[in-house]
Design a protein around this motif. Structure first.
Motif, PDB file in Angstrom:
ATOM      1  N   ARG A 144       0.815  -1.220   0.000  1.00  0.00           N
ATOM      2  CA  ARG A 144       0.000   0.000   0.000  1.00  0.00           C
ATOM      3  C   ARG A 144       0.850   1.272   0.000  1.00  0.00           C
ATOM      4  NH1 ARG A 144      -5.128  -1.181  -1.361  1.00  0.00           N
ATOM      5  NH2 ARG A 144      -5.963  -2.842  -0.114  1.00  0.00           N
ATOM      6  N   ARG A 154      -6.559   3.212  -8.561  1.00  0.00           N
ATOM      7  CA  ARG A 154      -5.288   3.079  -7.843  1.00  0.00           C
ATOM      8  C   ARG A 154      -4.140   2.957  -8.833  1.00  0.00           C
ATOM      9  NH1 ARG A 154      -4.744  -1.537  -4.023  1.00  0.00           N
ATOM     10  NH2 ARG A 154      -6.008  -2.652  -5.524  1.00  0.00           N
ATOM     11  N   GLU A 203       1.221   2.672  -3.448  1.00  0.00           N
ATOM     12  CA  GLU A 203       0.001   2.875  -4.202  1.00  0.00           C
ATOM     13  C   GLU A 203      -0.597   4.236  -3.881  1.00  0.00           C
ATOM     14  OE1 GLU A 203      -2.628  -0.316  -3.220  1.00  0.00           O
ATOM     15  OE2 GLU A 203      -1.370  -1.813  -4.169  1.00  0.00           O
ATOM     16  N   THR A 204      -1.191   4.844  -4.898  1.00  0.00           N
ATOM     17  CA  THR A 204      -1.871   6.119  -4.728  1.00  0.00           C
ATOM     18  C   THR A 204      -3.292   5.946  -5.246  1.00  0.00           C
ATOM     19  OG1 THR A 204       0.203   7.291  -5.086  1.00  0.00           O
ATOM     20  CG2 THR A 204      -1.810   8.574  -5.275  1.00  0.00           C
ATOM     21  N   ALA A 205      -4.272   6.260  -4.414  1.00  0.00           N
ATOM     22  CA  ALA A 205      -5.672   6.062  -4.786  1.00  0.00           C
ATOM     23  C   ALA A 205      -6.366   7.410  -4.952  1.00  0.00           C
ATOM     24  CB  ALA A 205      -6.383   5.236  -3.722  1.00  0.00           C
TER      25      ALA A 205
END
Length: 83
Positions: A16, A66, A19-21
């Motif tokens: 996580r 994402r 990751e960029t959401a």
């Protein structure tokens, strides 16, 4: 047992972190996941698109997207906004 300690799953946390959401609103009702992925693939390594099946609180359809390996989230956000 006298005490306990919360343990986070390292694998999930490690994944996580890279990751960029983003939350996307006002998605047209007939838009498909593949259409979103095709449109956004040039902005980075897109790893997931989740489309809400129901209308959000604002009366519009929504999606979460994402990206992986984003080094500068603000720069990606500006790029997505067309700036």
């Amino acid at each position: 047992m006298e005490a306990w300690k919360e343990v986070c799953r390292k694998r999930i946390l490690e994944r996580r972190r890279y990751e960029t959401a983003y939350f996307v609103t006002n998605v047209p009702k007939d838009t498909t996941k593949n259409e979103i992925m095709e449109t956004l693939k040039g902005y980075g390594r897109l790893i997931d698109v989740y489309m809400g099946q129901k209308i959000g609180k604002n009366g519009k359809y929504f999606a979460f997207i994402r990206f992986a390996g984003v080094k500068d989230a603000k720069a990606l956000e500006r790029k997505l906004e067309g700036r």
